[in-house]
Design an enzyme around this catalytic site. Structure first.
Site, PDB file in Angstrom:
ATOM      1  N   HIS A  97       0.855  -1.191   0.000  1.00  0.00           N
ATOM      2  CA  HIS A  97       0.000   0.000   0.000  1.00  0.00           C
ATOM      3  C   HIS A  97       0.886   1.234   0.000  1.00  0.00           C
ATOM      4  O   HIS A  97       2.110   1.130   0.019  1.00  0.00           O
ATOM      5  CB  HIS A  97      -0.974  -0.003   1.182  1.00  0.00           C
ATOM      6  CG  HIS A  97      -0.332  -0.045   2.530  1.00  0.00           C
ATOM      7  ND1 HIS A  97       0.393  -1.119   2.995  1.00  0.00           N
ATOM      8  CD2 HIS A  97      -0.313   0.869   3.542  1.00  0.00           C
ATOM      9  CE1 HIS A  97       0.830  -0.876   4.220  1.00  0.00           C
ATOM     10  NE2 HIS A  97       0.426   0.327   4.570  1.00  0.00           N
ATOM     11  N   HIS A  99       1.540   3.779   2.109  1.00  0.00           N
ATOM     12  CA  HIS A  99       2.152   4.423   3.275  1.00  0.00           C
ATOM     13  C   HIS A  99       3.678   4.466   3.149  1.00  0.00           C
ATOM     14  O   HIS A  99       4.302   3.526   2.651  1.00  0.00           O
ATOM     15  CB  HIS A  99       1.742   3.706   4.560  1.00  0.00           C
ATOM     16  CG  HIS A  99       0.293   3.892   4.889  1.00  0.00           C
ATOM     17  ND1 HIS A  99      -0.362   3.142   5.844  1.00  0.00           N
ATOM     18  CD2 HIS A  99      -0.642   4.751   4.389  1.00  0.00           C
ATOM     19  CE1 HIS A  99      -1.627   3.527   5.915  1.00  0.00           C
ATOM     20  NE2 HIS A  99      -1.816   4.501   5.047  1.00  0.00           N
ATOM     21  N   ASP A 101       6.189   4.081   5.073  1.00  0.00           N
ATOM     22  CA  ASP A 101       7.083   3.068   5.640  1.00  0.00           C
ATOM     23  C   ASP A 101       7.082   1.782   4.814  1.00  0.00           C
ATOM     24  O   ASP A 101       7.746   0.809   5.184  1.00  0.00           O
ATOM     25  CB  ASP A 101       6.742   2.781   7.101  1.00  0.00           C
ATOM     26  CG  ASP A 101       5.308   2.333   7.317  1.00  0.00           C
ATOM     27  OD1 ASP A 101       4.423   2.774   6.564  1.00  0.00           O
ATOM     28  OD2 ASP A 101       5.064   1.539   8.253  1.00  0.00           O
ATOM     29  N   HIS A 102       6.357   1.787   3.693  1.00  0.00           N
ATOM     30  CA  HIS A 102       6.351   0.648   2.766  1.00  0.00           C
ATOM     31  C   HIS A 102       6.883   1.039   1.388  1.00  0.00           C
ATOM     32  O   HIS A 102       7.399   0.188   0.667  1.00  0.00           O
ATOM     33  CB  HIS A 102       4.937   0.086   2.634  1.00  0.00           C
ATOM     34  CG  HIS A 102       4.395  -0.419   3.930  1.00  0.00           C
ATOM     35  ND1 HIS A 102       4.377  -1.751   4.264  1.00  0.00           N
ATOM     36  CD2 HIS A 102       3.886   0.239   5.008  1.00  0.00           C
ATOM     37  CE1 HIS A 102       3.873  -1.894   5.479  1.00  0.00           C
ATOM     38  NE2 HIS A 102       3.571  -0.690   5.949  1.00  0.00           N
TER      39      HIS A 102
END
Length: 309
Positions: A97, A99, A101-102
């Site tokens: 997804h 976000h 931190d990904h």
């Protein structure tokens, strides 16, 4: 559409810091199975547990990479070392997804290997990325991943069914420890049922340790969310019965939080508000509660009158 209340990051950092001492330490690089290598994102913290898990999947020279971490310098060094020492390459980069931190490691990954710029996949792709469709299959030697659209934590959230291991890369929908933040509770609950129906025993989460009993963990998640929904509805029913509030006995979000938790600090209330707001919107979508017009702070929620049989 559900109204979104800003997320209170500062409070959750404080609230979740207490569990840092209770979660296991994970090595930076782990060969979980012969088909799965986990490389931590180097961004450990109370919101991200031991850091974002990124996974190299497959058995041959070409692998699938699931997620890229937050963009910490240590992550690109660690992932590059694994690739070079084991003489492996990346054929697909799958992002669960949007976000940060990904997806934050994408620029460093492309700087390391510019050829990867054409191999980045995400549902609702950003510029230069390719779309991931529900049911789309990605294959390399030793690994077949099938995309499963599971919105709720985020609208573009994807899990990946790992056929060879009868496992699921769960993204942020199910974590190795604790509970995830939810953007849309109604969608999230539907996604949890969808994931549970896959009946997969093993989960590879985006944060935390491997989930050895995924069905049990998902039952725990569903039970926790359903309890909160029932709790909020019961408070609104009590309000109507007691004639509290005004009009239909409705309560504001602040009054609901007060009824659930008593006197709390403003920071705690700001942290609780997003999820409880989602609970209220789910109840509204289910036509169990209504609300009076007004700003988010002044909006009053009430139990809808039941129609006679």
């Amino acid at each position: 559409m559900a109204f979104r209340i800003p997320f209170a990051q500062d409070f959750w950092n404080e609230y979740l810091s207490g569990r840092e001492n209770t979660i296991p330490t994970l090595p930076v690089v782990t060969d979980i199975t012969e088909r799965v290598i986990r490389v931590l994102g180097g961004n450990a913290g109370p919101m991200r547990l031991q850091g974002t898990n990124t996974y190299l999947v497959g058995t041959g020279r070409s692998r699938i990479l699931v997620d890229t971490g937050q963009g910490m310098p240590s992550w690109i060094r660690d992932i590059a070392k694994v690739l070079e020492e084991r003489d492996i390459d990346i054929s697909y980069v799958l992002l669960t997804h949007w976000h940060g931190d990904h997806t934050g490691g994408v620029p460093d990954l492309i700087a390391y290997n510019p050829a990867l710029s054409s191999r980045i996949y995400k549902n609702r792709p950003d510029a230069g990325q390719k779309d991931i469709l529900d049911g789309q299959v990605f294959r390399v030697e030793g690994a077949t991943l099938r995309a499963v659209h599971t919105p709720g934590h985020a609208a573009d959230h994807m899990c990946f069914l790992f056929e060879e291991e009868n496992a699921l890369f769960t993204g942020d929908n199910v974590l190795g420890h604790g509970y995830s933040v939810v953007e849309d509770l109604g969608q999230y609950m539907n996604s949890m049922v969808q994931m549970a129906n896959l009946n997969l025993p093993l989960g590879y989460p985006a944060h935390g340790a491997v989930i050895d009993d995924l069905p049990d963990k998902m039952r725990e998640y569903i039970k926790h969310r359903e309890f909160r929904v029932q709790q909020v509805y019961a408070i609104l029913e009590e309000s109507r019965a007691a004639g509290q509030g005004r009009g239909r006995g409705g309560l504001t979000l602040h009054e609901i939080i007060l009824a659930m938790y008593g006197e709390i600090t403003d920071e705690v209330e700001k942290a609780l508000a997003p999820f409880l707001s989602q609970v209220l919107w789910k109840l509204a979508e289910d036509r169990k509660v209504g609300f009076e017009p007004g700003s988010a702070a002044k909006r009053r929620w009430y139990v809808r009158s039941r129609r006679p049989n």
